[in-house]
Design a protein around this motif. Structure first.
Motif, mmCIF file in Angstrom:
data_model
loop_
_atom_site.group_PDB
_atom_site.id
_atom_site.type_symbol
_atom_site.label_atom_id
_atom_site.label_comp_id
_atom_site.label_asym_id
_atom_site.label_seq_id
_atom_site.Cartn_x
_atom_site.Cartn_y
_atom_site.Cartn_z
ATOM 1 N N PHE A 125 0.850 -1.556 -0.103
ATOM 2 C CA PHE A 125 -0.289 -0.271 -0.215
ATOM 3 C C PHE A 125 0.800 1.578 0.343
ATOM 4 O O PHE A 125 0.354 2.107 -0.502
ATOM 5 C CB PHE A 125 -0.978 -0.116 0.883
ATOM 6 C CG PHE A 125 -2.592 0.917 1.285
ATOM 7 C CD1 PHE A 125 -2.579 0.777 -0.024
ATOM 8 C CD2 PHE A 125 -1.813 2.040 1.594
ATOM 9 C CE1 PHE A 125 -3.963 1.365 0.153
ATOM 10 C CE2 PHE A 125 -2.750 3.171 1.932
ATOM 11 C CZ PHE A 125 -3.902 3.147 0.804
ATOM 12 N N ARG A 126 2.004 1.200 1.141
ATOM 13 C CA ARG A 126 2.976 2.769 0.902
ATOM 14 C C ARG A 126 3.401 2.671 -0.845
ATOM 15 O O ARG A 126 3.074 3.632 -0.868
ATOM 16 C CB ARG A 126 4.000 1.943 1.809
ATOM 17 C CG ARG A 126 5.412 3.130 1.894
ATOM 18 C CD ARG A 126 4.565 4.256 2.518
ATOM 19 N NE ARG A 126 5.480 5.686 2.961
ATOM 20 C CZ ARG A 126 4.950 6.087 3.581
ATOM 21 N NH1 ARG A 126 4.041 6.337 4.699
ATOM 22 N NH2 ARG A 126 6.240 7.075 3.801
ATOM 23 N N ASN A 127 3.468 1.429 -0.842
ATOM 24 C CA ASN A 127 4.647 1.628 -3.058
ATOM 25 C C ASN A 127 3.585 2.329 -3.807
ATOM 26 O O ASN A 127 3.705 2.931 -4.555
ATOM 27 C CB ASN A 127 4.693 0.339 -2.938
ATOM 28 C CG ASN A 127 6.204 -0.431 -2.464
ATOM 29 O OD1 ASN A 127 7.118 0.744 -1.426
ATOM 30 N ND2 ASN A 127 6.282 -1.547 -2.630
ATOM 31 N N TYR A 128 1.981 2.254 -3.398
ATOM 32 C CA TYR A 128 1.142 2.775 -4.271
ATOM 33 C C TYR A 128 1.050 3.828 -4.266
ATOM 34 O O TYR A 128 1.172 5.173 -5.623
ATOM 35 C CB TYR A 128 -0.536 2.440 -4.147
ATOM 36 C CG TYR A 128 -0.413 0.672 -4.685
ATOM 37 C CD1 TYR A 128 -0.117 0.270 -6.376
ATOM 38 C CD2 TYR A 128 -0.797 -0.823 -3.838
ATOM 39 C CE1 TYR A 128 -0.402 -0.827 -6.867
ATOM 40 C CE2 TYR A 128 -1.303 -1.411 -4.621
ATOM 41 C CZ TYR A 128 -0.070 -2.043 -6.263
ATOM 42 O OH TYR A 128 -0.493 -2.917 -6.752
ATOM 43 N N TYR A 129 1.019 4.638 -3.106
ATOM 44 C CA TYR A 129 0.829 5.481 -2.563
ATOM 45 C C TYR A 129 2.068 5.817 -3.013
ATOM 46 O O TYR A 129 1.795 7.635 -3.302
ATOM 47 C CB TYR A 129 1.223 5.986 -0.687
ATOM 48 C CG TYR A 129 1.192 7.467 -0.564
ATOM 49 C CD1 TYR A 129 0.808 8.070 -1.028
ATOM 50 C CD2 TYR A 129 2.682 7.627 -0.210
ATOM 51 C CE1 TYR A 129 0.320 9.539 -0.222
ATOM 52 C CE2 TYR A 129 2.624 9.206 0.555
ATOM 53 C CZ TYR A 129 2.119 9.902 0.544
ATOM 54 O OH TYR A 129 1.844 11.719 0.485
ATOM 55 N N GLU A 130 3.579 5.328 -3.107
ATOM 56 C CA GLU A 130 4.729 6.766 -2.963
ATOM 57 C C GLU A 130 4.525 7.149 -5.365
ATOM 58 O O GLU A 130 5.167 8.023 -5.777
ATOM 59 C CB GLU A 130 5.919 5.845 -3.277
ATOM 60 C CG GLU A 130 6.162 5.911 -1.403
ATOM 61 C CD GLU A 130 6.706 6.597 -1.166
ATOM 62 O OE1 GLU A 130 6.864 8.165 -1.465
ATOM 63 O OE2 GLU A 130 6.867 7.399 -0.111
ATOM 64 N N LYS A 131 4.297 5.764 -5.484
ATOM 65 C CA LYS A 131 3.373 5.223 -6.918
ATOM 66 C C LYS A 131 2.753 6.894 -7.447
ATOM 67 O O LYS A 131 3.007 7.809 -8.459
ATOM 68 C CB LYS A 131 3.654 4.668 -7.656
ATOM 69 C CG LYS A 131 3.322 4.301 -8.950
ATOM 70 C CD LYS A 131 2.941 2.823 -9.646
ATOM 71 C CE LYS A 131 3.794 1.679 -9.397
ATOM 72 N NZ LYS A 131 2.936 0.968 -10.621
ATOM 73 N N ALA A 132 1.828 6.954 -7.238
ATOM 74 C CA ALA A 132 0.754 8.468 -6.935
ATOM 75 C C ALA A 132 0.799 9.196 -6.907
ATOM 76 O O ALA A 132 0.588 9.937 -7.572
ATOM 77 C CB ALA A 132 -0.638 7.835 -6.127
ATOM 78 N N LYS A 133 1.758 9.787 -5.753
ATOM 79 C CA LYS A 133 2.750 10.657 -5.274
ATOM 80 C C LYS A 133 3.131 12.024 -6.755
ATOM 81 O O LYS A 133 3.304 12.358 -6.610
ATOM 82 C CB LYS A 133 3.434 10.526 -3.695
ATOM 83 C CG LYS A 133 3.974 12.216 -3.646
ATOM 84 C CD LYS A 133 4.274 12.116 -2.082
ATOM 85 C CE LYS A 133 5.885 11.556 -1.994
ATOM 86 N NZ LYS A 133 6.180 11.059 -1.287
ATOM 87 N N ASN A 134 4.105 10.066 -7.453
ATOM 88 C CA ASN A 134 4.640 11.170 -8.642
ATOM 89 C C ASN A 134 4.138 10.862 -9.686
ATOM 90 O O ASN A 134 4.730 11.773 -11.053
ATOM 91 C CB ASN A 134 6.040 9.754 -8.519
ATOM 92 C CG ASN A 134 7.098 9.624 -7.474
ATOM 93 O OD1 ASN A 134 7.291 11.007 -6.089
ATOM 94 N ND2 ASN A 134 7.359 9.033 -7.085
ATOM 95 N N MET A 135 2.590 10.604 -10.057
ATOM 96 C CA MET A 135 2.368 10.628 -11.410
ATOM 97 C C MET A 135 1.498 12.310 -11.158
ATOM 98 O O MET A 135 1.222 12.818 -10.568
ATOM 99 C CB MET A 135 0.368 9.384 -10.978
ATOM 100 C CG MET A 135 1.207 8.529 -11.191
ATOM 101 S SD MET A 135 0.188 6.938 -10.790
ATOM 102 C CE MET A 135 -1.137 7.766 -11.823
ATOM 103 N N GLN A 136 1.494 12.547 -12.532
ATOM 104 C CA GLN A 136 0.173 14.060 -12.820
ATOM 105 C C GLN A 136 -0.976 13.710 -11.981
ATOM 106 O O GLN A 136 -1.555 12.661 -12.334
ATOM 107 C CB GLN A 136 0.218 14.359 -13.511
ATOM 108 C CG GLN A 136 1.767 14.859 -14.545
ATOM 109 C CD GLN A 136 1.665 14.318 -16.019
ATOM 110 O OE1 GLN A 136 0.103 15.252 -16.285
ATOM 111 N NE2 GLN A 136 2.619 15.860 -16.099
#
Length: 197
Positions: free
Chosen positions: A63-74
């Motif tokens: 879940f934390r990895n999904y958050y990091e990926k979402a943070k880097n998306m536009q």
């Protein structure tokens, strides 16, 4: 591999969500305990995160990895997070009506019954792309479970971003979901506030 073994109905009661959200029709006979205890802001944020993790069947690190990926998306981080969770292959199988619950969809994927673009895929966390064709393997279509699934016509509940073909037990991703098409009872802004502390 870590496994979450907490009973579903007990978790639903603790998080205050309806069992129908996770695909369970059975209602608990026990009423939730009423407490006059005030929940802190942190407690509310944590509950929203726990709800999202429970509904999608994701553990903390993932879940934390999904958050990091979402943070880097536009775009908006909270919406991106939910869109990533919706694009998981186990969730897509559930949304297409090829399984009755997300847990069952995860098991169907793990057992190798699902193909994506003609290739067998057994990783439930794999993300689908626009144009991907998700189908049940030829061998698996003779399985009693999938035969019964053909007759029940579960695909009627497929969201607009997916196109389901119940006759052939397959579907494809037309586009990525928008926030108003994601019907999970989660306040994603609280999750983002929790992680950005």
């Amino acid at each position: 591999m870590a496994i979450d073994r907490v009973p579903d109905l007990k978790r639903c009661r603790a998080l205050g969500i309806e069992p129908a959200v996770i695909g369970r029709s059975k209602q608990s006979k026990r009423q939730p305990r009423r407490t006059n205890r005030k929940v802190s802001e942190y407690g509310l944020q944590l509950r929203e995160k726990q709800k999202a993790k429970f509904i999608y069947g994701v553990l903390e690190r993932q879940f934390r990895n999904y958050y990091e990926k979402a943070k880097n998306m536009q775009g908006v981080t909270g919406e991106n997070l939910l869109k990533l969770l919706e694009r998981r292959i186990d969730n897509v199988v559930f949304r297409l009506g090829l399984a009755n619950t997300r847990k069952q969809a995860r098991q169907v994927v793990r057992h190798g019954h699902i193909t994506v673009n003609g290739k067998r895929l057994d990783i439930p966390s794999a993300l689908v792309e626009v144009g991907d064709v998700i189908a049940v393997c030829e061998k698996s279509q003779s399985n009693a479970f999938f035969k019964a699934l053909k007759e029940t016509n579960n695909a009627l509940s497929a969201p607009a971003w997916l196109e389901a073909d119940q006759e052939n037990l397959k579907g494809n991703v037309v586009r990525f979901p928008s926030r108003d098409e994601i019907d999970v009872p989660v306040n994603e802004q609280s999750i983002i506030e929790l992680y950005s502390r």
